[in-house]
Design a protein around this motif. Structure first.
Motif, PDB file in Angstrom:
ATOM      1  N   UNK A 106       8.408  -2.933   4.691  1.00 31.58           N
ATOM      2  CA  UNK A 106       7.167  -3.235   5.408  1.00 31.58           C
ATOM      3  C   UNK A 106       5.952  -3.376   4.495  1.00 31.58           C
ATOM      4  N   UNK A 107       6.193  -3.419   3.200  1.00 35.55           N
ATOM      5  CA  UNK A 107       5.134  -3.817   2.272  1.00 35.55           C
ATOM      6  C   UNK A 107       4.963  -5.335   2.267  1.00 35.55           C
ATOM      7  N   UNK A 108       5.912  -6.049   2.929  1.00 34.32           N
ATOM      8  CA  UNK A 108       5.893  -7.510   2.847  1.00 34.32           C
ATOM      9  C   UNK A 108       4.620  -8.157   3.401  1.00 34.32           C
ATOM     10  N   UNK A 109       3.941  -7.624   4.438  1.00 37.36           N
ATOM     11  CA  UNK A 109       2.698  -8.296   4.869  1.00 37.36           C
ATOM     12  C   UNK A 109       1.668  -8.401   3.758  1.00 37.36           C
ATOM     13  N   UNK A 133      -4.797  -3.598  11.824  1.00 34.64           N
ATOM     14  CA  UNK A 133      -6.223  -3.888  11.609  1.00 34.64           C
ATOM     15  C   UNK A 133      -6.577  -5.369  11.683  1.00 34.64           C
ATOM     16  N   UNK A 134      -5.952  -6.260  10.898  1.00 32.54           N
ATOM     17  CA  UNK A 134      -6.362  -7.664  10.967  1.00 32.54           C
ATOM     18  C   UNK A 134      -6.043  -8.322  12.305  1.00 32.54           C
ATOM     19  N   UNK A 135      -4.996  -7.847  12.971  1.00 37.18           N
ATOM     20  CA  UNK A 135      -4.650  -8.417  14.273  1.00 37.18           C
ATOM     21  C   UNK A 135      -5.640  -8.014  15.355  1.00 37.18           C
ATOM     22  N   UNK A 136      -6.170  -6.796  15.267  1.00 33.72           N
ATOM     23  CA  UNK A 136      -7.210  -6.389  16.210  1.00 33.72           C
ATOM     24  C   UNK A 136      -8.450  -7.258  16.046  1.00 33.72           C
ATOM     25  N   UNK A 137      -8.786  -7.569  14.794  1.00 34.75           N
ATOM     26  CA  UNK A 137      -9.945  -8.437  14.543  1.00 34.75           C
ATOM     27  C   UNK A 137      -9.723  -9.821  15.139  1.00 34.75           C
ATOM     28  N   UNK A 174       2.587   7.844   4.898  1.00 34.05           N
ATOM     29  CA  UNK A 174       2.787   6.474   4.438  1.00 34.05           C
ATOM     30  C   UNK A 174       3.033   5.527   5.593  1.00 34.05           C
ATOM     31  N   UNK A 175       3.868   5.951   6.555  1.00 35.29           N
ATOM     32  CA  UNK A 175       4.146   5.115   7.734  1.00 35.29           C
ATOM     33  C   UNK A 175       2.864   4.851   8.523  1.00 35.29           C
ATOM     34  N   UNK A 176       2.027   5.895   8.682  1.00 36.03           N
ATOM     35  CA  UNK A 176       0.772   5.735   9.432  1.00 36.03           C
ATOM     36  C   UNK A 176      -0.161   4.743   8.754  1.00 36.03           C
ATOM     37  N   UNK A 177      -0.262   4.793   7.431  1.00 35.67           N
ATOM     38  CA  UNK A 177      -1.123   3.857   6.706  1.00 35.67           C
ATOM     39  C   UNK A 177      -0.593   2.428   6.804  1.00 35.67           C
ATOM     40  N   UNK A 178       0.723   2.256   6.724  1.00 39.67           N
ATOM     41  CA  UNK A 178       1.315   0.917   6.843  1.00 39.67           C
ATOM     42  C   UNK A 178       1.040   0.339   8.217  1.00 39.67           C
ATOM     43  N   UNK A 179       1.244   1.156   9.265  1.00 42.67           N
ATOM     44  CA  UNK A 179       0.989   0.702  10.635  1.00 42.67           C
ATOM     45  C   UNK A 179      -0.481   0.317  10.801  1.00 42.67           C
ATOM     46  N   UNK A 187      -9.272  -7.998   5.732  1.00 39.60           N
ATOM     47  CA  UNK A 187      -7.917  -8.195   5.210  1.00 39.60           C
ATOM     48  C   UNK A 187      -7.733  -7.402   3.922  1.00 39.60           C
ATOM     49  N   UNK A 188      -8.778  -7.337   3.106  1.00 37.85           N
ATOM     50  CA  UNK A 188      -8.708  -6.540   1.883  1.00 37.85           C
ATOM     51  C   UNK A 188      -8.462  -5.067   2.182  1.00 37.85           C
ATOM     52  N   UNK A 189      -9.162  -4.542   3.199  1.00 35.95           N
ATOM     53  CA  UNK A 189      -8.942  -3.149   3.607  1.00 35.95           C
ATOM     54  C   UNK A 189      -7.515  -2.958   4.109  1.00 35.95           C
ATOM     55  N   UNK A 190      -7.021  -3.953   4.853  1.00 34.55           N
ATOM     56  CA  UNK A 190      -5.640  -3.899   5.345  1.00 34.55           C
ATOM     57  C   UNK A 190      -4.652  -3.809   4.189  1.00 34.55           C
ATOM     58  N   UNK A 191      -4.886  -4.623   3.148  1.00 28.87           N
ATOM     59  CA  UNK A 191      -4.012  -4.597   1.970  1.00 28.87           C
ATOM     60  C   UNK A 191      -4.047  -3.228   1.285  1.00 28.87           C
ATOM     61  N   UNK A 192      -5.242  -2.641   1.216  1.00 23.71           N
ATOM     62  CA  UNK A 192      -5.373  -1.320   0.597  1.00 23.71           C
ATOM     63  C   UNK A 192      -4.592  -0.274   1.390  1.00 23.71           C
ATOM     64  N   UNK A 193      -4.692  -0.326   2.725  1.00 24.20           N
ATOM     65  CA  UNK A 193      -3.985   0.634   3.569  1.00 24.20           C
ATOM     66  C   UNK A 193      -2.473   0.501   3.419  1.00 24.20           C
ATOM     67  N   UNK A 194      -1.966  -0.748   3.485  1.00 25.97           N
ATOM     68  CA  UNK A 194      -0.522  -0.965   3.360  1.00 25.97           C
ATOM     69  C   UNK A 194      -0.035  -0.536   1.978  1.00 25.97           C
ATOM     70  N   UNK A 195      -0.814  -0.879   0.935  1.00 27.59           N
ATOM     71  CA  UNK A 195      -0.431  -0.500  -0.427  1.00 27.59           C
ATOM     72  C   UNK A 195      -0.417   1.014  -0.595  1.00 27.59           C
ATOM     73  N   UNK A 196      -1.423   1.689  -0.047  1.00 29.35           N
ATOM     74  CA  UNK A 196      -1.470   3.152  -0.127  1.00 29.35           C
ATOM     75  C   UNK A 196      -0.297   3.773   0.628  1.00 29.35           C
TER      76      UNK A 196
END
Length: 294
Positions: free
Chosen positions: A101-104, A279-283, A269-274, A123-132
């Motif tokens: 699920x790092x693929x997005x 986030x970008x989809x809500x926007x 980790x799962x919570x940050x990925x979710x 989207x940048x914040x989303x990338x940071x969350x998924x990466x973290x």
């Protein structure tokens, strides 16, 4: 609306059971490529039968579409699926699913590089969350001394799947999604059958047959048809938000059905990925809501 949301959640849950079924298949003596052969062959047969009974036009595809699906289903999908199953042989199902699920984030970064798209703050914040989130998953894996080979196979699977998603976005233009998916599954089934040959029916145990049928039905036919029903009813943005139930389902099912331990780092980790996926989809949904009245 409610039907679409229920379908989206059920689809994500069906996809999330793939690693669990893979683990059960290993426990009953099936290997990676045989399980994938069963999954795609049974899935292709069931989908083709369903289309023949309900929407025969979905069976028709153009020569160009046939070539596109042959590339994706006959080459890229088998590589990605095999790497995914190989990772399951040595590391927990939840870890494999969360790494995938790092693929997005990878798809977004590759899209920005290839198409020179600007990455906005959200989207940048989303990338940071998924990466973290993925960093926590990797940390959890290494602190528990999970097999390095399994982690590497999961990373290769994630990388190939990211390329696969970019190709799907480009190649599926002008094609009917359900038809496209059917032929991708068909060519994957053909590839694994050419690789392994036909199984001996007499050597298949009832438990193995049950796992094979479940692989073809749950994370393939049901997951796919429910997903497109959801997209048709509520749109891709809502469907994407509820797709985050997939890793959640895998983590929960791995703990309940396989007895895999769940650690705080893994849950964080799962919570940050979710959160990074939602986030970008809500926007996007907020923008659609503002535009809709006009």
């Amino acid at each position: 609306m409610r039907k679409g949301l229920v379908c989206a959640v059920l689809s994500a849950c069906c996809f999330g059971l793939l690693p669990i079924l893979g683990k059960l298949g290993f426990a009953h003596g099936l290997d990676s490529t045989r399980m994938l052969q069963y999954r795609f062959v049974i899935g292709a047969l069931l989908l083709a039968a369903w289309f023949a009974a309900t929407r025969r036009e979905a069976l028709r595809i153009s020569p160009a579409g046939l070539l596109k699906t042959a590339l994706l289903g006959g080459l890229i999908s088998p590589v990605q699926s095999t790497c995914f199953m190989l990772s399951l042989e040595t590391i927990p199902a939840a870890t494999t699913s969360l790494i995938l699920y790092f693929y997005p984030a990878v798809v977004t970064l590759l899209g920005a590089l290839i198409h020179r798209q600007r990455i906005g703050r959200r989207v940048g914040l989303s990338l940071v969350l998924v990466t973290a989130g993925c960093a926590l998953v990797f940390l959890d894996a290494f602190m528990r001394e999970v097999a390095l080979a399994g982690v590497l196979w999961a990373c290769v699977s994630m990388a190939v799947f990211s390329v696969y998603m970019l190709l799907v976005q480009r190649l599926m233009r002008g094609e009917r999604p359900l038809t496209f998916s059917l032929y991708v599954i068909f060519f994957a089934a053909l590839a694994f059958t050419l690789l392994r040959g036909l199984p001996d029916p007499g050597s298949v145990t009832p438990a193995q047959a049950g796992v094979a049928l479940a692989l073809g039905l749950v994370p393939t036919v049901l997951a796919l048809t429910l997903l497109y029903t959801a997209i048709e009813a509520v749109g891709s943005a809502y469907a994407s938000i509820f797709s985050t139930m997939e890793p959640v389902t895998t983590v929960a099912a791995a703990a309940l059905l396989l007895g895999e331990p769940v650690f705080a780092r893994q849950l964080a980790g799962a919570a940050l990925i979710v959160a990074g996926i939602v986030l970008p989809n809500l926007a996007l949904l907020r923008r659609q809501a503002r535009v809709a009245p006009g």
